[in-house]
Design a protein around this motif. Structure first.
Motif, mmCIF file in Angstrom:
data_model
loop_
_atom_site.group_PDB
_atom_site.id
_atom_site.type_symbol
_atom_site.label_atom_id
_atom_site.label_comp_id
_atom_site.label_asym_id
_atom_site.label_seq_id
_atom_site.Cartn_x
_atom_site.Cartn_y
_atom_site.Cartn_z
ATOM 1 N N GLY A 156 0.827 -1.203 0.000
ATOM 2 C CA GLY A 156 0.000 0.000 0.000
ATOM 3 C C GLY A 156 0.860 1.250 0.000
ATOM 4 O O GLY A 156 1.999 1.248 0.485
ATOM 5 N N PRO A 157 0.296 2.337 -0.569
ATOM 6 C CA PRO A 157 1.081 3.577 -0.712
ATOM 7 C C PRO A 157 1.612 4.121 0.616
ATOM 8 O O PRO A 157 2.761 4.561 0.686
ATOM 9 N N TRP A 158 0.783 4.082 1.653
ATOM 10 C CA TRP A 158 1.252 4.685 2.909
ATOM 11 C C TRP A 158 2.290 3.826 3.598
ATOM 12 O O TRP A 158 3.237 4.343 4.197
ATOM 13 N N ALA A 159 2.118 2.498 3.490
ATOM 14 C CA ALA A 159 3.145 1.617 4.066
ATOM 15 C C ALA A 159 4.468 1.816 3.322
ATOM 16 O O ALA A 159 5.547 1.819 3.934
ATOM 17 N N ALA A 160 4.378 2.007 1.998
ATOM 18 C CA ALA A 160 5.604 2.232 1.216
ATOM 19 C C ALA A 160 6.261 3.540 1.650
ATOM 20 O O ALA A 160 7.485 3.615 1.814
ATOM 21 N N ARG A 161 5.439 4.571 1.847
ATOM 22 C CA ARG A 161 6.001 5.846 2.324
ATOM 23 C C ARG A 161 6.660 5.673 3.700
ATOM 24 O O ARG A 161 7.749 6.197 3.952
ATOM 25 N N THR A 196 1.601 -1.477 -7.532
ATOM 26 C CA THR A 196 0.826 -0.727 -8.524
ATOM 27 C C THR A 196 1.572 0.576 -8.806
ATOM 28 O O THR A 196 2.475 0.967 -8.056
ATOM 29 N N VAL A 197 1.178 1.252 -9.869
ATOM 30 C CA VAL A 197 1.783 2.557 -10.164
ATOM 31 C C VAL A 197 1.512 3.507 -8.991
ATOM 32 O O VAL A 197 2.369 4.325 -8.625
ATOM 33 N N GLU A 198 0.337 3.362 -8.386
ATOM 34 C CA GLU A 198 0.001 4.216 -7.241
ATOM 35 C C GLU A 198 1.006 4.021 -6.091
ATOM 36 O O GLU A 198 1.506 4.996 -5.515
ATOM 37 N N GLU A 199 1.304 2.777 -5.801
ATOM 38 C CA GLU A 199 2.265 2.494 -4.717
ATOM 39 C C GLU A 199 3.671 2.991 -5.074
ATOM 40 O O GLU A 199 4.361 3.602 -4.246
#
Ligand code: ARG
Length: 394
Positions: A156-161, A196-199
């Motif tokens: 997920g995007p926030w976990a990646a951040r 995903t591109v989003e992540e």
């Protein structure tokens, strides 16, 4: 001296170094300076210290597959101390280390910078950031009851951040992620996208906001395109890069780091080194296509750097890849630029390393003969200086 920018030889170079930094580059007679130390490399050819953009100093080439489970992070870091010296002695004065457990690469970098141990100047990623079950960071070797989870699994995007923030907090210089499966990981597919591109966009945005570049491992064409859409700075491996990937890489000014030597080791000595049968099968799919696409991407004008994946194969053999880059379409001068000035650009270190010029760090190597005529001479570096200090002089 090889002028790596022009791809020409310069006769009778005189390089003046003050406090580890190049002050001037001239030709002819060395000036007489009171108290100066003179190093005479007559008969040899000097070049900037080489840069490898994809190494794993904390990994050894005989420890693949299940063998790796027996190696603690502490043991791996000690392995890294040995490999750092081996790499420096081979003429690589700068490396980008893209993946190490427990920030062992941060510890190595700091120990080298503080003068405790000899080694190349390191730019390090710490633990790579990747998806559950993916290549990069997760551990797929054990059955579920062990509940083994890799160090920087982030979905997920926030976990990646958050993972980027954690890596930055503990001192990394660059972010490493994986946008496809890999050859050497169990149960991943080289063609399958990861994230995903989003992540990938969230991860890259976060990294860039802290001034950190992003290196994305990607074999399959879809994962390469995803990473480029997200704005990553370098694509590692890039084996199945297609026209869209080539177009995006050029448009973004992204660099490809294609490890076109390592396939020879994996298919030749990999089985004895513990590489899993499924990985050998995957390598048979990747190797030749990657070489063909190296030629294609280079001809299309995509920027390239030298990245070897040393650690998969023995450290110190990094320079073997240069002759393969020539075999697959580069001139010797282009291969040398990929291993010096271009790599410096990709690191955000333009003018600081990868060049013999005023203001650059005094990282100088020497060989006998003309490497522009025979690039494989760089497999036998005879003199190594880093930051003005001589580490090898044969
Ligand atoms: N670390 C890479 C992976 O596991 C190695 C790929 C090597 N193969 C190649 N042809 N470059 O995917």
């Amino acid at each position: 001296m090889v002028d790596v920018k022009r791809g020409t030889l310069v006769d009778d170079p005189v390089v003046t170094i003050v406090d580890g930094v190049i002050e001037s580059v001239a030709t002819g007679q060395a000036p007489q300076v009171e108290g100066a130390e003179y190093i005479d490399l007559a008969g040899k050819t000097i070049l900037p210290g080489l840069i490898d953009m994809h190494v794993h100093l904390t990994s050894d080439s005989d420890m693949h597959g299940y063998r790796r489970l027996a190696i603690s992070d502490e043991r791996a870091t000690i392995t890294g101390v040995v490999n750092a010296q081996t790499t420096l002695m081979a003429g690589f004065t700068t490396v980008r280390n893209v993946g190490a457990g427990s920030f062992g690469d941060v510890a190595l970098r700091d120990a080298i910078n503080e003068g405790d141990i000899p080694g190349p100047r390191m730019f390090v990623s710490g633990p790579p950031i990747g998806i559950t079950g993916g290549h990069c960071s997760d551990n797929n070797l054990l059955p579920p009851e062990y509940e083994a989870v890799g160090e920087n699994v982030a979905d997920g995007p926030w976990a990646a951040r958050a993972a980027v923030r954690k890596n930055r907090k503990f001192g990394v210089d660059v972010i490493k992620t994986c946008s496809t499966g890999g050859v050497l990981s169990k149960g991943t597919k080289v063609g399958a996208p990861q994230y995903t591109v989003e992540e990938l966009t969230a991860l890259t945005e976060e990294a860039h906001s802290h001034g950190l570049k992003v290196a994305s491992h990607a074999h399959g064409s879809e994962g390469i395109v995803n990473a480029l859409k997200a704005g990553v700075d370098t694509i590692e491996h890039a084996s199945f890069i297609d026209d869209e990937g080539i177009r995006l890489a050029k448009a973004n000014g992204a660099y490809l780091s294609m490890d076109v030597y390592v396939t020879e080791f994996i298919l030749g000595e990999g089985e004895a080194a513990g590489i899993l049968p499924e990985s050998l099968d995957k390598e048979r799919i990747v190797g030749q296509t990657q070489r063909d696409n190296f030629r294609k991407a280079h001809e299309a004008g995509v920027k390239m750097v030298l990245g070897t994946d040393a650690g998969v194969y023995p450290h110190g053999d990094n320079a073997r890849q240069l002759s393969r880059m020539v075999q697959f379409g580069m001139t010797s001068a282009e291969a040398l630029r990929a291993a010096t000035a271009n790599a410096a650009d990709a690191l955000g270190q333009t003018g600081n390393v990868g060049i013999i010029a005023p203001q650059a760090s005094a990282d100088i190597i020497a060989v006998s003969g003309n490497p522009l005529a025979d690039i494989s001479l760089l497999e036998g570096v005879e003199f190594v200086m880093k930051s003005g200090e001589v580490y090898k002089s044969e």
